[in-house]
Scaffold this active site. Structure first.
Site, PDB file in Angstrom:
ATOM      1  N   GLY C  72       2.502  -6.209   9.980  1.00 57.54           N
ATOM      2  CA  GLY C  72       3.889  -6.593  10.234  1.00 57.54           C
ATOM      3  C   GLY C  72       4.449  -5.922  11.474  1.00 57.54           C
ATOM      4  N   SER C 201       4.123  -9.684   6.412  1.00 62.10           N
ATOM      5  CA  SER C 201       2.999  -8.798   6.101  1.00 62.10           C
ATOM      6  C   SER C 201       2.449  -9.146   4.719  1.00 62.10           C
ATOM      7  CB  SER C 201       3.565  -7.375   6.022  1.00 62.10           C
ATOM      8  OG  SER C 201       2.968  -6.498   6.896  1.00 62.10           O
ATOM      9  N   HIS C 203       0.373  -7.798   2.804  1.00 60.87           N
ATOM     10  CA  HIS C 203       0.162  -6.716   1.828  1.00 60.87           C
ATOM     11  C   HIS C 203       1.425  -6.423   1.031  1.00 60.87           C
ATOM     12  CE1 HIS C 203       2.218  -3.068   3.459  1.00 60.87           C
ATOM     13  NE2 HIS C 203       2.048  -3.652   4.623  1.00 60.87           N
ATOM     14  N   THR C 239     -11.585  -8.565  18.249  1.00 65.12           N
ATOM     15  CA  THR C 239     -12.341  -9.196  17.169  1.00 65.12           C
ATOM     16  C   THR C 239     -11.437  -9.346  15.949  1.00 65.12           C
ATOM     17  OG1 THR C 239     -14.429  -8.313  17.972  1.00 65.12           O
ATOM     18  CG2 THR C 239     -14.338  -8.903  15.640  1.00 65.12           C
ATOM     19  N   CYS C 329      14.844  14.374   3.748  1.00 59.53           N
ATOM     20  CA  CYS C 329      13.762  15.336   3.769  1.00 59.53           C
ATOM     21  C   CYS C 329      12.393  14.679   3.640  1.00 59.53           C
ATOM     22  CB  CYS C 329      13.920  16.355   2.657  1.00 59.53           C
ATOM     23  SG  CYS C 329      14.245  17.979   3.336  1.00 59.53           S
TER      24      CYS C 329
END
Ligand SMILES: Cc1ncc(COP(=O)(O)O)c(C=O)c1O
Ligand SMILES: Cc1ncc(COP(=O)(O)O)c(C=O)c1O
Lengths: 422, 141, 422, 141
Positions: C72, C201, C203, C239, C329
């Site tokens: 993405g 994307s 995934h 590739t 954090c």
């Protein structure tokens, strides 16, 4: 039908060990590397190990010097453009070898077109080798980067990287080595080579596609060329391709372990193939160095006179043999490989170009079969070729074994096409 | 010969590449055309036997890729029996269609076949000015 | 221990069907797509099918409009930088939404720094939505591109793309839609949306990592940003990652088939989670729109007052629950998410930020367990928190339910740290 | 509680995060330090009971990430029994070492613990000018 794969420089089958190592990362350890929960941390552990395996494979100073990209091309882009971007203030001149792969060549060209860089192409000799002193001569006080591949992707020439790195180190210039055509087929030690950047592609030695490696040590600052998150320590944005990275690690570990055996086996086959072709086929020429210390052990690039490459490839394929053709009609651009032009190969010979690249699973029988079939293919295609006929009739001459009769092939081709060949 | 379900070209093209029709020379050709494509280096030669204003026989020799060989095979096949007038209107598209299509980057191969054919006809016409052309006709009549 | 994965926006497990489809492409059909022999042609066939599956998933005009990238992030880079590069002569101004993902934001920033572009950030309202009229107002005669995401990656807001595309079409400007946080969780029809560029994307919806998709129609010319060979029709060198492309195709086909069911299921869970959290936890705020038409069905972004995010994440993890934390954090940069700043979220609330993202395999039980555990986590962390104590002592006030007593959290934090929070 | 072999921090840090030592307040603290880290928004409060120039007891409350909580737990654990002089030389490195290491981006959490501790000592010293400090000593002596 017999099946012989002689196109290992295009891609190789994934090692079963690598596949097994990758498998859990698809459906089970599917977390994202940046997630802080167990799913992410498990993946983090796996990728850490892969980075160590890859670092060990090329003797990198530290696993932190390894950047995972999506492939050899992206790694080359990151090396060239990422280094240029980070070091533009120091200079804007790049020295490179004229036979670099398009991923390097076109990255440099982009910098010239869009970022005001200039560059000097260093030529190669007729077997594709660069003279290190030409690199020295090309370096100016604006030079920040020298790019030379370790092994040429078309003709298999090994470049004298150590001699070049002595010069770049002396001059305080960074050296980038594209090792895509080398990795897995000769030992690579980045520290001994003396380069600061080096890239390679695991799918070229039984690793997976979808991952490339850029080694980059402290002496070469680069900036990310894919912008976004802080993955790969801010040097390559985007969710990591974890399974491929895991597979790359395993492929590197096994390549390191088996390298000696692989090289010994493939070198033997290379010699057998070379001898067979040279003794059985007339008017054929090996491009690049003869098998030996100047040539990578796994490829042979042939030019066969009076016939064209694609037909050879098709007939090989019909006999179950896979080879690559560098001939003009094959690539979509219809251009002769710039590598063959760079070594000054006659246009006639650049046409009938075939690349055979060996792998660990090829056998001596395979080689004999290939030679056998090739003699038939050459006969068949020469029988169809008007050029072969005209050669027999002394109307045109051979480039490889000139007889002194007739036009050159190129002259003849130009006269029938009405235009000079390019 | 092939147990391959994956081929670069379709079945017809592959067939004409593997088993080219009319490959060779005509010993006593009436017209010979040899042309080349500067772009990719292909060279094609077509020889014709012409009788009664018709293509009686045709042969080719080709230095070139699979589709160049198939195109010349198909072109020679197509034109046999046609009149000179018909052949002058011959277009590469006919080769492409008869072959069941060629990849876009390979269309120029069919053009080369058309050009070789027309060069052969030109050669024939050049060799046979009106009088010399009528002579053999008379002889065979 | 129970295991509940609520981090589907980080990544999802690969569908078994996709894995099975990919499997032969590792060890058997391992050829390179550009090879002309059977090994290459077989792969070419597979990739062709995948391209069709992907095109169908988003109703692209043609499979040729699909470009496969490595993810993405790369797709966003190619859309923004590739379009800018190809169209620079027409203008050098970009309009974008201030809550874009870093892959878009940093690509635009790069163009500003290195290619002389300028840009206008269009703000969002407190639930993260852009006003299309603000886009209209921002477009100048130098504008060539408008970038607006379909769904926000942090807070789940759905943007009014159709209204925006009416404006961009009227103005003759190209619209790029980052659909990474949307694809697989709401129907996408590029023709109905009226955009010329769109990325996603696989995934993120049970496809593999290592592949991204850029849809690009004829109206949007782009140039390759990874230089090298002519893969993907010259729009993306390197590739191809064949197995991942094959998996992407299958994931798209199955997502298209199951989309209605997935949305129905996940929406129900989202409602249950929302209701549970709101009724059980005090001083908690949902960031972004409430579940409904303005929000993607699969995510909830929470701010819990007086506690910090990483601790929540760790305690969740110890109970087998995986969530993401957007708190300062957690990311390596120690910065509060720019999305939360953009919606004007109080710094105090930006700290205790947790993102829960649902998937097709979550159950109602999972949700009840998460709510149950969360009440314990909040108790435990508030018990440890000096700010909670000071709130009880009326020294500081709640942002969510102000009492009128005490300093604000932010004032207090600034006074103890000696510096203003950023 | 955890059957997880993958954790963000090492075992010691996780243990101090899950089972913090000395969490809470001292009802009659002699010194209280509260500090914050502007960079990440963490806030830490340490309360001390001091007797005979020594830290008799210590408590913390922390608003912050796992390593901030673990750092304050470990810091309070480490200083109990130490003299004021010793504590003035206390360095965050001791916390890091005792925790068996922290990720580089989390080192600032241990610094925060050091700062909170020193703020508590300062607070104690400010409240107890020499005379007021001797008084309770005399009383308990
Ligand atoms: C020398 C060299 N460099 C770079 C590349 C690009 O690698 P990839 O195709 O894996 O992106 C190749 C691939 O052919 C190569 O041979
Ligand atoms: C909205 C959005 N755009 C782009 C991306 C980048 O996608 P990837 O991480 O797959 O490269 C993400 C990922 O988090 C995202 O959420």
């Amino acid at each position: 039908m017999k099946s012989v794969y002689l196109d290992h420089q295009a891609s190789t089958p994934l090692l079963p060990e690598a596949f097994e190592a990758m498998r859990p990362y698809f459906t089970e350890a599917f977390g994202s590397l940046s997630s802080l929960h167990r799913h992410g941390l498990r993946v983090r552990d796996g990728v850490k190990k892969a980075r160590e395996q890859v670092a060990a494979f090329i003797n990198a100073e530290s696993p932190d010097d390894i950047i995972f990209t999506s492939g050899g091309t992206e790694a080359a882009n990151l090396a060239v453009k990422g280094f240029a971007d980070a070091n533009e203030r120091k200079g804007n001149h790049i020295v490179w070898c004229t036979t670099e792969h398009p991923s390097v060549m076109n990255s440099i060209e982009y910098l010239e077109k869009r970022h005001g860089f200039t560059s000097t192409r260093v030529p190669v000799n007729p077997i594709g080798q660069i003279n290190p002193e030409d690199i020295r001569a090309a370096i100016t006080d604006k030079t920040i980067l020298v790019c030379v591949h370790l092994v040429n992707h078309d003709i298999g020439t090994i470049e004298p990287i150590k001699a070049i790195s002595q010069i770049t180190q002396e001059k305080g210039v960074v050296l980038y080595v594209d090792a895509v055509a080398a990795a897995g087929w000769l030992p690579i030690d980045v520290q001994a080579l003396g380069c600061q950047l080096l890239s390679f592609s695991p799918h070229r030695f039984y690793g997976p596609k979808g991952v490339g490696v850029l080694y980059r040590n402290r002496k070469a600052r680069i900036t990310s060329q894919i912008h976004g998150g802080v993955q790969e320590n801010g040097r390559r944005a985007g969710t990591e391709n974890v399974p491929a990275i895991i597979g790359a690690g395993v492929a590197c570990e096994i390549a390191a372990r088996d390298l000696g055996d692989r090289i010994a086996h493939v070198s033997r086959l290379q010699k057998r193939l070379y001898d067979g072709m040279i003794s059985r086929i007339k008017y054929i020429k090996l491009n690049g160095p003869v098998p030996g210390p100047d040539r990578v052990c796994c490829t042979l690039n042939w030019s066969t006179e009076f016939i064209e490459g694609e037909g050879q490839l098709l007939l090989f394929d019909l006999h179950g043999i896979a080879v690559a053709s560098g001939s003009s009609c094959v690539s979509k651009s219809l251009k002769v490989s710039h590598v063959l032009s760079a070594i000054g190969l006659d246009h006639a010979l650049a046409q009938g170009n075939i690349i055979m690249s060996l792998g660990k699973d090829n056998t001596g029988d395979d080689i004999d079969y290939v030679v056998e079939i090739f003699t038939k293919i050459v006969d068949k295609l020469r029988n169809m070729s008007p050029m072969w006929q005209e050669f027999q009739e002394h109307k045109i001459d051979s480039v490889i074994s000139p007889t002194g009769h007739g036009q050159s092939f190129t002259e003849r081709a130009a006269s029938v096409s009405g235009k000079a060949a390019h | 010969m092939s147990d391959n379900e994956y081929t670069l070209y379709n079945e017809t093209v592959m067939d004409h590449f593997m088993n080219p029709r009319n490959m060779g020379d005509l010993p006593e050709a009436d017209g010979i055309g040899e042309v080349g494509a500067a772009a990719c280096g292909d060279i094609m030669k077509i020889s014709l036997k012409i009788r009664d204003g018709k293509i009686e026989d045709a042969r080719f020799k080709t230095f070139g890729c699979g589709s160049a060989i198939a195109s010349s095979s198909m072109a020679t096949e197509l034109i046999k029996g046609r009149t000179l007038e018909e052949v002058k209107n011959f277009s590469n598209q006919e080769v492409v269609d008869a072959l069941g299509g060629l990849p876009p980057v390979k269309i120029h191969c069919s053009v080369l076949a058309e050009e070789a054919l027309k060069a052969a006809i030109e050669d024939y016409e050049k060799k046979n000015s009106l009088e010399s052309r009528t002579a053999p006709e008379a002889a065979t009549a």
